[in-house]
Write an enzyme that holds these catalytic residues in place. Structure first.
Site, PDB file in Angstrom:
ATOM      1  N   HIS A  51      34.984  59.301  20.662  1.00 12.73           N
ATOM      2  CA  HIS A  51      33.859  58.555  21.066  1.00 12.73           C
ATOM      3  C   HIS A  51      33.314  59.354  22.355  1.00 12.73           C
ATOM      4  CE1 HIS A  51      36.635  57.593  24.370  1.00 12.73           C
ATOM      5  NE2 HIS A  51      37.584  57.332  23.555  1.00 12.73           N
ATOM      6  N   ASP A 108      40.934  60.611  21.540  1.00 16.62           N
ATOM      7  CA  ASP A 108      41.253  61.900  21.942  1.00 16.62           C
ATOM      8  C   ASP A 108      42.747  62.064  21.208  1.00 16.62           C
ATOM      9  OD1 ASP A 108      42.517  59.881  23.294  1.00 16.62           O
ATOM     10  OD2 ASP A 108      42.492  60.993  25.413  1.00 16.62           O
TER      11      ASP A 108
END
Length: 508
Positions: A127, A409
């Site tokens: 994102h 992540d």
């Protein structure tokens, strides 16, 4: 002749000779003085020229070795002013992590020999830029506005239309919990973890770049594309759903919200129905123990936490638990001053110490291999899904030729590690990793892949297609090599032959 006349003539000759000799001496003196000044000027010019050439690295230089011996003369390479500094530069790495939108940032996606045809593309993104997930106690949160304003920088030419189509966006099909998520960030004071305008722009740029490559150049998706040609998944966080929508909006030709179907993925590692893996959890616990041991050995880091805790006015343990680097990175990326209290201010030196430890932790992680084992088991389900889809497309299937996974992540990092890419940086905001499937135009039975990370071709850095394994003459990596890695080779480190056995065989 009269003696007096002879005497005067003699005296005149002597005077003339003396005058002549004086003139000669003066000319000679002026000549040598001028010559000296000329040589001095030439020497100065040569010195300036020599220094200039060395500065521009156009002439060889000789450098002494550490042991005092003279090294071989070699030509110096012209230093690019924008060359990345050493990896452990915390400020440089922090800027890289922020990924401030840059309209000139391109990549090597879609590059292949002219007789190769692109069959499919599989994209995983992190994102975009978000508000912190943690707050530093007793400090003011960073004042970030998460509403989208087209005339506020950074912006994008498509941002205004993207905002206007918010109501039309409700026509897209969203699975399960995704229906309860706002399609655009909208809070004037950001909520925890909310996507910012920077994050939206990062993925509008990603989508625009991929459109130029895959749609305009390679015609992967036609103007009349169908819903069946797409496969999109997102976790149940607003920042991943909104990032995915931004990328799709700038990617797809003649965008139609009604054709978009986004599937809900409940797991941040995208393991779907294959999440039961006790050994994966074991290696994750071991990795967390490694992180703890490295942290307690770092005296400078501990002293930094103590100093920051005094400034904030809370116990050190509480500050450490608040994960202050997450909030400080938001201040850093948005150019907002670090928090202050009546006891002082958190400063750049505090930030650098914590960020440096993060970088050292990444290096130690690579050496210890505990995270690598976790990564192999964590990413097998998504890799197996990807290679299965590639096989089907190689065999002629025309559906799901563009796949998008909007993730975190903690999704991208283990994927990079499992592929064996040693120098991959920690996933920045808006990071992208792409798998391309290609067909050899001369021999249609041969299929190949390329893997790219943030636009860089990392195909031959992978463990299964490295140049050390004889792929130095290959232009692309055979699909068969990727298939063998996912279905068999990635379990060898566990002394297993399949995913289930590797997940349940206890080795301790």
């Amino acid at each position: 002749m009269h003696p007096r006349v002879l005497k005067e003539m003699a005296e005149g000759r002597v005077r003339w000779r003396s005058t002549h000799n004086g003139s000669v001496k003066m000319c000679v003196t002026m000549f040598f003085r001028s010559r000296f000044l000329f040589l001095l000027a030439v020497a100065a010019l040569l010195a300036v020229l020599s220094l200039s050439l060395q500065f521009l690295h156009l002439i060889p230089v000789t450098q002494p070795k550490e042991d005092g011996m003279v090294a071989k003369t070699r030509k110096r390479i012209l230093v690019d002013l924008y060359t990345a500094p050493p990896r452990l530069d915390p400020i440089y790495e922090a800027y890289q992590y922020c990924n401030v939108p840059n309209k000139t940032d391109r990549g090597l996606e879609g590059h292949a020999p002219p007789d190769y045809k692109l069959l499919s593309v599989h994209v995983m993104i992190r994102h975009g830029d978000r508000y912190p997930l943690y707050a530093i106690p007793k400090t003011k949160p960073p004042p970030i506005d998460c509403t989208l304003i087209p005339n506020r920088e950074p912006s994008h030419r498509l941002l205004e239309n993207f905002i206007k189509n918010k109501n039309i966006a409700s026509a897209c099909q969203l699975d399960g919990p995704l229906n309860n998520i706002a399609l655009l960030p909208s809070h004037t004071v950001c909520e925890m973890g909310e996507l910012t305008q920077i994050g939206v722009v990062q993925h509008l740029l990603n989508g625009e770049h991929l459109r130029d490559t895959y749609v305009k150049k390679h015609k992967l998706l036609p103007d009349n594309w169908t819903a069946k040609q797409l496969y999109v998944e997102s976790t149940g966080k607003s920042r991943t759903l909104q990032s995915g929508l931004a990328l799709l909006y700038s990617l797809l030709p003649k965008f139609d919200w009604g054709k978009i179907h986004i599937r809900y993925q409940w797991s941040t590692i995208f393991c779907s129905n294959s999440c039961d893996c006790p050994m994966r959890n074991h290696y994750l616990e071991e990795e967390q123990r490694r992180q703890y041991n490295l942290r307690v050995k770092n005296g400078l880091l501990e002293q930094t936490y103590i100093d920051m805790a005094k400034i904030v006015g809370i116990p050190t343990r509480r500050l450490r638990a608040a994960n202050p680097i997450d909030s400080l990175l938001c201040h850093f990326c948005h150019n907002v001053s670090f928090p202050c209290t009546e006891n002082g201010c958190i400063n750049l030196n505090h930030f650098k110490v914590i960020k440096t430890h993060q970088l050292e932790d990444e290096r130690d992680r690579q050496r210890k291999k505990l995270y690598y084992k976790y990564a192999l088991l964590a990413t097998h389900p998504i890799l197996n899904q990807t290679v299965t889809r590639m096989q089907q497309i190689a065999q002629g299937k025309k559906e799901e030729i563009f796949a998008l996974y909007s993730a975190h992540d903690v999704t991208v990092a283990p994927l990079l590690n499992a592929l064996g890419i040693p120098d991959a940086s920690f996933p920045r905001f808006g990071a992208r990793i792409i798998f391309e499937l290609w067909k050899n135009g001369r021999d249609k039975r041969q299929n190949f892949i390329r893997i790219l990370y943030n636009g860089d071709d990392v195909t031959f850095q992978t463990s299964f297609c490295s140049r050390r394994k004889g792929y130095s003459k290959q232009l692309l990596c055979p699909l068969e090599s990727f298939l063998n890695f996912v279905r068999k080779d990635m379990f060898a480190v566990f002394n297993s032959t399949n995913y289930y056995d590797a997940c349940h065989r206890r080795v301790f």
